[in-house]
Design a protein around this motif. Structure first.
Motif, PDB file in Angstrom:
ATOM      1  N   SER A   2       0.808  -1.206   0.000  1.00  0.00           N
ATOM      2  CA  SER A   2       0.000   0.000   0.000  1.00  0.00           C
ATOM      3  C   SER A   2       0.847   1.265   0.000  1.00  0.00           C
ATOM      4  CB  SER A   2      -0.937  -0.004   1.208  1.00  0.00           C
ATOM      5  OG  SER A   2      -0.186  -0.135   2.411  1.00  0.00           O
ATOM      6  N   ASN A   3       1.923   1.279   0.803  1.00  0.00           N
ATOM      7  CA  ASN A   3       2.767   2.472   0.905  1.00  0.00           C
ATOM      8  C   ASN A   3       4.247   2.096   0.893  1.00  0.00           C
ATOM      9  OD1 ASN A   3       0.797   4.752   1.323  1.00  0.00           O
ATOM     10  ND2 ASN A   3       0.177   3.386   2.975  1.00  0.00           N
ATOM     11  N   LEU A   5       8.262   2.399   0.262  1.00  0.00           N
ATOM     12  CA  LEU A   5       9.182   3.525   0.330  1.00  0.00           C
ATOM     13  C   LEU A   5       9.707   3.878  -1.058  1.00  0.00           C
ATOM     14  CD1 LEU A   5      10.675   5.520   2.171  1.00  0.00           C
ATOM     15  CD2 LEU A   5      12.463   3.780   2.456  1.00  0.00           C
ATOM     16  N   SER A   7       9.549   2.985  -5.399  1.00  0.00           N
ATOM     17  CA  SER A   7       8.959   2.355  -6.583  1.00  0.00           C
ATOM     18  C   SER A   7      10.029   2.238  -7.658  1.00  0.00           C
ATOM     19  CB  SER A   7       7.781   3.182  -7.119  1.00  0.00           C
ATOM     20  OG  SER A   7       6.731   3.249  -6.181  1.00  0.00           O
ATOM     21  N   ASP A  33      11.101  -2.902   1.339  1.00  0.00           N
ATOM     22  CA  ASP A  33      10.046  -1.889   1.335  1.00  0.00           C
ATOM     23  C   ASP A  33       9.984  -1.189  -0.028  1.00  0.00           C
ATOM     24  OD1 ASP A  33       8.022  -0.236   2.118  1.00  0.00           O
ATOM     25  OD2 ASP A  33       9.247   0.998   3.464  1.00  0.00           O
ATOM     26  N   GLU A  35       8.247  -1.562  -4.355  1.00  0.00           N
ATOM     27  CA  GLU A  35       7.409  -2.182  -5.378  1.00  0.00           C
ATOM     28  C   GLU A  35       8.131  -2.089  -6.712  1.00  0.00           C
ATOM     29  OE1 GLU A  35       3.741  -0.158  -6.223  1.00  0.00           O
ATOM     30  OE2 GLU A  35       4.699   1.810  -6.449  1.00  0.00           O
ATOM     31  N   LEU A  78       3.472   4.264  -6.172  1.00  0.00           N
ATOM     32  CA  LEU A  78       2.953   4.570  -4.840  1.00  0.00           C
ATOM     33  C   LEU A  78       4.050   4.982  -3.867  1.00  0.00           C
ATOM     34  CD1 LEU A  78       0.507   1.535  -4.480  1.00  0.00           C
ATOM     35  CD2 LEU A  78      -0.067   3.887  -5.142  1.00  0.00           C
ATOM     36  N   GLY A  79       5.304   4.754  -4.217  1.00  0.00           N
ATOM     37  CA  GLY A  79       6.412   5.042  -3.311  1.00  0.00           C
ATOM     38  C   GLY A  79       6.701   6.526  -3.186  1.00  0.00           C
ATOM     39  N   ARG A  80       7.301   6.895  -2.056  1.00  0.00           N
ATOM     40  CA  ARG A  80       7.759   8.273  -1.895  1.00  0.00           C
ATOM     41  C   ARG A  80       8.879   8.557  -2.890  1.00  0.00           C
ATOM     42  NH1 ARG A  80      11.206  11.012   3.146  1.00  0.00           N
ATOM     43  NH2 ARG A  80      11.601  12.989   2.032  1.00  0.00           N
ATOM     44  N   GLU A 163      12.436  11.909  -5.426  1.00  0.00           N
ATOM     45  CA  GLU A 163      11.084  11.912  -4.883  1.00  0.00           C
ATOM     46  C   GLU A 163      10.065  11.933  -6.023  1.00  0.00           C
ATOM     47  OE1 GLU A 163      10.351  13.812  -0.670  1.00  0.00           O
ATOM     48  OE2 GLU A 163      11.532  15.194  -1.904  1.00  0.00           O
ATOM     49  N   GLU A 165       7.023  13.033  -6.041  1.00  0.00           N
ATOM     50  CA  GLU A 165       6.316  14.313  -6.165  1.00  0.00           C
ATOM     51  C   GLU A 165       7.178  15.374  -6.836  1.00  0.00           C
ATOM     52  OE1 GLU A 165       4.726  15.509  -2.427  1.00  0.00           O
ATOM     53  OE2 GLU A 165       3.223  13.895  -2.356  1.00  0.00           O
TER      54      GLU A 165
END
Length: 301
Positions: A2-3, A5, A7, A33, A35, A78-80, A163, A165
């Motif tokens: 789900s979350n 760290l 991707s 941690d 995906e 989904l990763g940071r 990151e 974002e």
């Protein structure tokens, strides 16, 4: 997950014999941690990937190109943090761990990304060469347009961990670029994000005889001109590095058989900075001549 760290995004197209090795290297990381997202850019045959809880496959019905396929993976991540692995390359097991550890320990103000070293290997696993990145390019710099420290290389951009974002904020990858996608991205990323360089080999660049976008002479020349046009003001602000950048592109054009483009770019580079480029040309001709003499001596004696 789900979350996660991190991707790891793997764009692929029509290379089933290679992508499984890339996927395995991503899943075999020392940290869990994460995906792995494989984005299939409309391959003509289905990809057969192992079932794994950390692995997702996205199949595109029509081709998006290398940059567009990466952007699809970026939107699905989904990763940071995100990183991108070419389908014909491989990670070493510590890649994710050392990259994220460096990011967690840095004292640089946000935002910060990290790159690391890579090695080029052949089909027998023999190491053909190694490259280490510059140690740091602070926010506000322009990466490969800055003067390079001895023994370092800008050609380690494939190892980028950044990151999610931040990458989305600058618009992701440029869908119009067919080649030189990393060079274009870094010219937008470094002005708003510091880039740490780790003197650690984490990535294997697989040297094979199959098709690579970087070896496509037409795409390479078209993308080079698009890159220069898009970031014209930045290149003009760094005339010496710009001249060297053109010169290196001219040399690569020559290697790919684009003799006319090579000559055009060589003249262009000398026009930008003759005092720097002319000695490089003389040195290159001397090396080629020396190589010719040695080869013929060995053949005859």
């Amino acid at each position: 997950m789900s979350n996660p760290l991190l991707s790891i995004i793997i764009p692929t197209r029509n290379r089933p014999h290679l992508v499984n090795h890339a996927v395995k290297s991503a899943l075999d990381q020392n940290m869990s941690d994460l995906e792995v997202i494989v984005v299939d850019d409309a391959s003509t045959k289905p990809i057969d990937l192992p079932s794994h809880p950390q692995l997702r496959l996205i199949h595109l019905s029509h081709s998006h190109g290398g940059a567009g396929t990466r952007n699809v993976g970026l939107e699905a991540a989904l990763g940071r943090w995100v990183t991108f692995l070419d389908d014909d390359d491989r990670y070493l097991p510590h890649m994710a761990e050392v990259s994220l550890e460096a990011l967690s320990q840095t004292y640089l103000p946000e935002s910060v990304a990290v790159i690391s070293g890579l090695e080029e290997v052949n089909s027998q696993g023999q190491v053909l060469g190694k490259r280490l990145p510059p140690l740091v390019r602070p926010r506000g710099a322009h990466f490969f347009l800055e003067e390079l420290e001895p023994g370092k290389s800008y050609n380690t951009k494939q190892t980028l961990v950044v990151e999610r974002e931040m990458l989305q904020k600058i618009g992701g990858w440029d869908n119009q670029m067919r080649s030189r996608v990393h060079s274009e991205l870094f010219l937008r990323l470094n002005p708003v994000c510091s880039i740490i360089g780790l003197p650690i080999i984490t990535y294997q660049l697989y040297n094979h005889e199959g098709l690579r976008v970087s070896r496509n002479p037409i795409l390479r020349q078209e993308s080079f001109l698009r890159l220069v046009h898009k970031h014209k003001s930045l290149f003009q602000a760094h005339p010496q590095m710009f001249a060297k950048f053109i010169y290196e592109h001219a040399h690569r054009c020559y290697e790919l058989g684009l003799k006319r483009e090579a000559f055009y770019n060589l003249c262009w580079s000398m026009q930008q900075d003759p005092l720097q480029i002319v000695p490089l040309v003389v040195s290159r001709f001397y090396q080629l001549g020396l190589k010719f003499v040695i080869t013929n001596f060995n053949n005859n004696y």
